[in-house]
Design a protein around this motif. Sequence first.
Motif, PDB file in Angstrom:
ATOM      1  N   SER A  79      57.195  17.725  60.144  1.00  0.00           N
ATOM      2  CA  SER A  79      57.404  18.885  60.921  1.00  0.00           C
ATOM      3  C   SER A  79      58.845  19.308  61.238  1.00  0.00           C
ATOM      4  O   SER A  79      59.840  18.495  60.679  1.00  0.00           O
ATOM      5  N   GLY A  80      58.973  20.297  61.711  1.00  0.00           N
ATOM      6  CA  GLY A  80      60.342  20.751  61.951  1.00  0.00           C
ATOM      7  C   GLY A  80      60.751  21.990  61.141  1.00  0.00           C
ATOM      8  O   GLY A  80      61.778  22.533  61.530  1.00  0.00           O
ATOM      9  N   GLY A  81      59.763  22.163  60.340  1.00  0.00           N
ATOM     10  CA  GLY A  81      60.347  23.628  59.352  1.00  0.00           C
ATOM     11  C   GLY A  81      60.193  24.807  60.261  1.00  0.00           C
ATOM     12  O   GLY A  81      59.811  25.056  61.057  1.00  0.00           O
ATOM     13  N   GLY A  82      60.762  25.962  59.699  1.00  0.00           N
ATOM     14  CA  GLY A  82      60.687  27.292  60.118  1.00  0.00           C
ATOM     15  C   GLY A  82      61.543  28.275  59.378  1.00  0.00           C
ATOM     16  O   GLY A  82      62.321  28.022  58.219  1.00  0.00           O
ATOM     17  N   LEU A  83      62.028  29.361  60.195  1.00  0.00           N
ATOM     18  CA  LEU A  83      62.709  30.279  59.481  1.00  0.00           C
ATOM     19  C   LEU A  83      64.129  30.337  60.057  1.00  0.00           C
ATOM     20  O   LEU A  83      64.049  30.027  61.471  1.00  0.00           O
ATOM     21  N   VAL A  84      65.076  30.264  59.399  1.00  0.00           N
ATOM     22  CA  VAL A  84      66.459  30.218  59.985  1.00  0.00           C
ATOM     23  C   VAL A  84      67.617  30.950  59.071  1.00  0.00           C
ATOM     24  O   VAL A  84      67.199  31.223  57.992  1.00  0.00           O
ATOM     25  N   GLN A  85      68.501  31.618  59.852  1.00  0.00           N
ATOM     26  CA  GLN A  85      69.407  32.415  58.900  1.00  0.00           C
ATOM     27  C   GLN A  85      70.441  31.257  58.379  1.00  0.00           C
ATOM     28  O   GLN A  85      70.445  30.249  58.681  1.00  0.00           O
ATOM     29  N   ALA A  86      70.946  32.101  57.147  1.00  0.00           N
ATOM     30  CA  ALA A  86      71.930  31.226  56.677  1.00  0.00           C
ATOM     31  C   ALA A  86      72.926  30.793  57.328  1.00  0.00           C
ATOM     32  O   ALA A  86      73.496  31.456  58.277  1.00  0.00           O
ATOM     33  N   GLY A  87      73.209  29.593  57.279  1.00  0.00           N
ATOM     34  CA  GLY A  87      74.552  29.038  58.063  1.00  0.00           C
ATOM     35  C   GLY A  87      74.128  28.277  59.200  1.00  0.00           C
ATOM     36  O   GLY A  87      74.791  27.412  60.053  1.00  0.00           O
ATOM     37  N   GLY A  88      72.830  28.326  59.536  1.00  0.00           N
ATOM     38  CA  GLY A  88      71.961  27.697  60.512  1.00  0.00           C
ATOM     39  C   GLY A  88      71.674  26.234  60.328  1.00  0.00           C
ATOM     40  O   GLY A  88      71.843  25.780  59.212  1.00  0.00           O
ATOM     41  N   SER A  89      70.923  25.590  61.391  1.00  0.00           N
ATOM     42  CA  SER A  89      70.425  24.160  61.187  1.00  0.00           C
ATOM     43  C   SER A  89      69.067  24.046  61.475  1.00  0.00           C
ATOM     44  O   SER A  89      68.724  24.847  62.221  1.00  0.00           O
ATOM     45  N   LEU A  90      68.547  22.935  61.037  1.00  0.00           N
ATOM     46  CA  LEU A  90      67.024  22.770  61.425  1.00  0.00           C
ATOM     47  C   LEU A  90      67.203  21.120  61.246  1.00  0.00           C
ATOM     48  O   LEU A  90      68.080  20.372  60.490  1.00  0.00           O
ATOM     49  N   ARG A  91      66.272  20.347  62.103  1.00  0.00           N
ATOM     50  CA  ARG A  91      66.184  19.119  62.076  1.00  0.00           C
ATOM     51  C   ARG A  91      64.331  18.813  61.789  1.00  0.00           C
ATOM     52  O   ARG A  91      63.883  19.026  62.480  1.00  0.00           O
ATOM     53  N   LEU A  92      64.086  18.039  60.730  1.00  0.00           N
ATOM     54  CA  LEU A  92      62.891  17.921  60.134  1.00  0.00           C
ATOM     55  C   LEU A  92      62.525  16.423  60.651  1.00  0.00           C
ATOM     56  O   LEU A  92      63.413  15.481  60.755  1.00  0.00           O
ATOM     57  N   SER A  93      61.377  16.209  61.191  1.00  0.00           N
ATOM     58  CA  SER A  93      60.858  14.966  61.429  1.00  0.00           C
ATOM     59  C   SER A  93      59.719  14.286  60.566  1.00  0.00           C
ATOM     60  O   SER A  93      59.115  15.159  60.160  1.00  0.00           O
ATOM     61  N   CYS A  94      59.716  13.112  60.410  1.00  0.00           N
ATOM     62  CA  CYS A  94      58.666  12.378  59.847  1.00  0.00           C
ATOM     63  C   CYS A  94      57.952  11.269  60.600  1.00  0.00           C
ATOM     64  O   CYS A  94      58.652  10.498  60.809  1.00  0.00           O
ATOM     65  N   VAL A  95      57.006  11.458  61.187  1.00  0.00           N
ATOM     66  CA  VAL A  95      56.395  10.315  61.873  1.00  0.00           C
ATOM     67  C   VAL A  95      55.488   9.627  60.989  1.00  0.00           C
ATOM     68  O   VAL A  95      54.536  10.202  60.554  1.00  0.00           O
ATOM     69  N   ALA A  96      55.608   8.204  61.395  1.00  0.00           N
ATOM     70  CA  ALA A  96      54.678   7.356  60.361  1.00  0.00           C
ATOM     71  C   ALA A  96      53.754   6.622  61.251  1.00  0.00           C
ATOM     72  O   ALA A  96      54.080   6.119  62.292  1.00  0.00           O
ATOM     73  N   SER A  97      52.499   6.427  60.587  1.00  0.00           N
ATOM     74  CA  SER A  97      51.475   5.536  61.348  1.00  0.00           C
ATOM     75  C   SER A  97      51.065   4.696  60.395  1.00  0.00           C
ATOM     76  O   SER A  97      50.572   4.965  58.908  1.00  0.00           O
ATOM     77  N   GLY A  98      50.173   3.560  60.692  1.00  0.00           N
ATOM     78  CA  GLY A  98      49.504   2.687  59.982  1.00  0.00           C
ATOM     79  C   GLY A  98      49.920   1.683  59.390  1.00  0.00           C
ATOM     80  O   GLY A  98      49.536   0.830  58.658  1.00  0.00           O
ATOM     81  N   ARG A  99      51.355   1.590  59.594  1.00  0.00           N
ATOM     82  CA  ARG A  99      52.066   0.335  58.951  1.00  0.00           C
ATOM     83  C   ARG A  99      53.642   0.095  59.696  1.00  0.00           C
ATOM     84  O   ARG A  99      53.918   1.074  60.383  1.00  0.00           O
ATOM     85  N   THR A 100      53.787  -1.156  59.938  1.00  0.00           N
ATOM     86  CA  THR A 100      55.282  -1.132  60.607  1.00  0.00           C
ATOM     87  C   THR A 100      56.368  -0.500  59.793  1.00  0.00           C
ATOM     88  O   THR A 100      56.804  -0.547  58.732  1.00  0.00           O
ATOM     89  N   PHE A 101      56.940   0.693  60.793  1.00  0.00           N
ATOM     90  CA  PHE A 101      57.470   1.626  60.105  1.00  0.00           C
ATOM     91  C   PHE A 101      58.953   0.870  59.602  1.00  0.00           C
ATOM     92  O   PHE A 101      59.486   1.527  58.753  1.00  0.00           O
ATOM     93  N   SER A 102      59.528  -0.099  60.358  1.00  0.00           N
ATOM     94  CA  SER A 102      60.795  -0.564  59.965  1.00  0.00           C
ATOM     95  C   SER A 102      60.673  -1.385  58.889  1.00  0.00           C
ATOM     96  O   SER A 102      61.997  -1.327  58.236  1.00  0.00           O
ATOM     97  N   THR A 103      59.533  -1.365  58.181  1.00  0.00           N
ATOM     98  CA  THR A 103      59.791  -2.149  56.637  1.00  0.00           C
ATOM     99  C   THR A 103      59.561  -0.952  55.740  1.00  0.00           C
ATOM    100  O   THR A 103      59.593  -1.490  54.387  1.00  0.00           O
TER     101      THR A 103
END
Length: 118
Positions: free
Chosen positions: A6-30
């Motif tokens: 998630s985290g996508g969208g419309l942004v102007q050139a020169g701008g910033s975005l932060r995307l996130s990726c949430v995991a489930s179903g397994r120990t994420f640290s591995t």
Amino acid sequence: VQLQASGGGLVQAGGSLRLSCVASGRTFSTLRVGWFRQAPGKEREFVAGISWSDVRTYPTNSMKARFTISRDNGENTAYLQMNNLKSEDTAVYYCAGSASTSGGYDYWGQGTLVTVSS
């Protein structure tokens, strides 16, 4: 393993975005996590990767200069901070995971669209 980007969208050139990726179903640290993107009419390309031990990789110096991959094991989430975005960064961004320390990725999220307007 289920991955939700998630985290996508419309942004102007020169701008910033932060995307996130949430995991489930397994120990994420591995999990080794990667971000990929696919622009219209182009092949999917690797954007950034992070190992379970927090080693980060980028395909080019240009990508490394503008993008930062990170992870929060306590939140089961990986992030892709993108700064100084350019129109050529427009693409669907996918996160992927793997239980192996190298090679391909076994698990894929559904993608989030990033559109950079010039």
